[in-house]
Design a protein around this motif. Sequence first.
Motif, PDB file in Angstrom:
ATOM      1  N   SER A   7      27.806 -25.110  37.686  1.00  0.00           N
ATOM      2  CA  SER A   7      28.387 -25.441  38.983  1.00  0.00           C
ATOM      3  C   SER A   7      29.133 -26.764  38.876  1.00  0.00           C
ATOM      4  CB  SER A   7      27.310 -25.522  40.073  1.00  0.00           C
ATOM      5  OG  SER A   7      26.307 -26.457  39.726  1.00  0.00           O
ATOM      6  N   LEU A  57      32.796 -29.112  43.862  1.00  0.00           N
ATOM      7  CA  LEU A  57      33.204 -27.958  44.652  1.00  0.00           C
ATOM      8  C   LEU A  57      32.066 -27.187  45.294  1.00  0.00           C
ATOM      9  CD1 LEU A  57      35.951 -26.476  42.273  1.00  0.00           C
ATOM     10  CD2 LEU A  57      36.233 -28.102  44.144  1.00  0.00           C
ATOM     11  N   GLU A  58      30.860 -27.279  44.745  1.00  0.00           N
ATOM     12  CA  GLU A  58      29.778 -26.448  45.274  1.00  0.00           C
ATOM     13  C   GLU A  58      28.429 -27.115  45.090  1.00  0.00           C
ATOM     14  OE1 GLU A  58      29.087 -22.833  43.023  1.00  0.00           O
ATOM     15  OE2 GLU A  58      30.017 -23.719  41.246  1.00  0.00           O
ATOM     16  N   PRO A  98      23.372 -23.853  42.642  1.00  0.00           N
ATOM     17  CA  PRO A  98      22.654 -22.652  43.091  1.00  0.00           C
ATOM     18  C   PRO A  98      21.190 -22.685  42.665  1.00  0.00           C
ATOM     19  CG  PRO A  98      23.990 -22.149  41.161  1.00  0.00           C
ATOM     20  CD  PRO A  98      24.309 -23.567  41.552  1.00  0.00           C
ATOM     21  N   ASN A 114      35.870 -28.349  54.170  1.00  0.00           N
ATOM     22  CA  ASN A 114      34.500 -27.870  53.946  1.00  0.00           C
ATOM     23  C   ASN A 114      33.548 -28.258  55.074  1.00  0.00           C
ATOM     24  OD1 ASN A 114      34.255 -30.608  53.543  1.00  0.00           O
ATOM     25  ND2 ASN A 114      33.373 -30.472  51.492  1.00  0.00           N
TER      26      ASN A 114
END
Length: 443
Positions: free
Chosen positions: A9, A13-14, A17, A218
Amino acid sequence: MKIIAYLYSDPLLEVAPNQEIWGLEINQVYQDFGKHEQLEQLIADCQQDKPDFLLIRRLDELGKNISIISDRLAQLESLGIKIIATEQDYNSFQWEQASNFDFTYNNDLKLNLSRLLQQIQVSSQSIRLKQGHARNRLKILPPPGKAPYGYRRGQDKYIIDKSTAPVVKDFFERFLLFGSLRGAVRYLEKRYGKKISPSTGRNWLINPVYRGDLKYKNKDLISNTHTPIINREEAAQIDRLLRRNSLLPPRTASAPRSLAGLVICQQCQLTMNITRVTRYKKNTEYLYLRCHSCPQNPKCKAIAYPEVLTQTIEKICAELPLAVAQLNLPDKTALEGALKTKVKQKQDIINQLPTLLKTGILDQETAAIRNYKLRTEISQLEKKIAQLPPGNLQAIAKDVSLPQFWLDLSESERRFYFREFIKQVEIIRENSQLWKLNLRFIF
């Protein structure tokens, strides 16, 4: 059977997980953030103890460009590892199955892999663009695009445009004074010749930029990034007015009469409309409240508007102080103090980041991400502080419980204050001629 998994990841950007997203029992999960150190470890471990399957989400998690992805894919498959991409149409064990069939089927699988690699190559430019925007967010820079009306772009922040900011400021003040969006839009066109739609006016009212904040695509909000056009108290009141107006029937927020949209008939449960009646060739007008779509037979009779207005003022003066006194309001001082303490704690952590960066405990990118996250958390806490109810509600109720206060107001001013306190005015009919009022307060 041994199954391993790999997760990559980009922290820009994210969010990382969860390692348990696979829905299978995994022997070991390797996870990287921004770099591919664990992937190199995975390859080294596979050379010593080969697993049967490797699960990944997408092929592009194996590297930053097509060349690296292809090399690592070939390296892993040369070890006899079966690779499955759960979010893409790729699983390498089909290659072994294909060897038992004709050459065309094998070519189809190769074509599928080639197509996936082409898609990754096309999307890589979009990913680099998103990464550039993310780096700008970490630097707390304005998002790309034209600055909102009233501002212009500076080197690293929005700067107030002295020629257009007074127009925006006057728009906000007009809305705060009368609580009418359409009225403020009409005023803007009449006073400055600035024509905007009601939807644009609403976007101005909720735009964080005018409050000195930045909101990114976002949905993250960073407060106090530039000079605001309205202060926090005004912003909180605007939010309250918008919430209140959303509960009213369409267009009644800007209606000329103070009771518009507030009065309902208890018998038919419909909103009562204000009807204006004039006499032929005379300036006298009569106002009535009636239900145009009343289902009763015979229909509920109209009621003179001035009588309802007079009784509403009498009832609010008598009942508002009692209703406020019965409220179990939270201790605003304690709540505000607790929230401000949390803000200070997070600000203290931000102040420590330069020291952690200087001593090498944090690198530049990690410090920037931490600073950004803390500032978004501070913004959320400051928003909660601004939304706290007024601590002097009892004093306000005492001041507005005088009949003369209401009688001295214009209809538009009275409309504003009615909606600050009243949710609904209910007409209770005792018979065709007699009726009484019941006020439902907004709190």
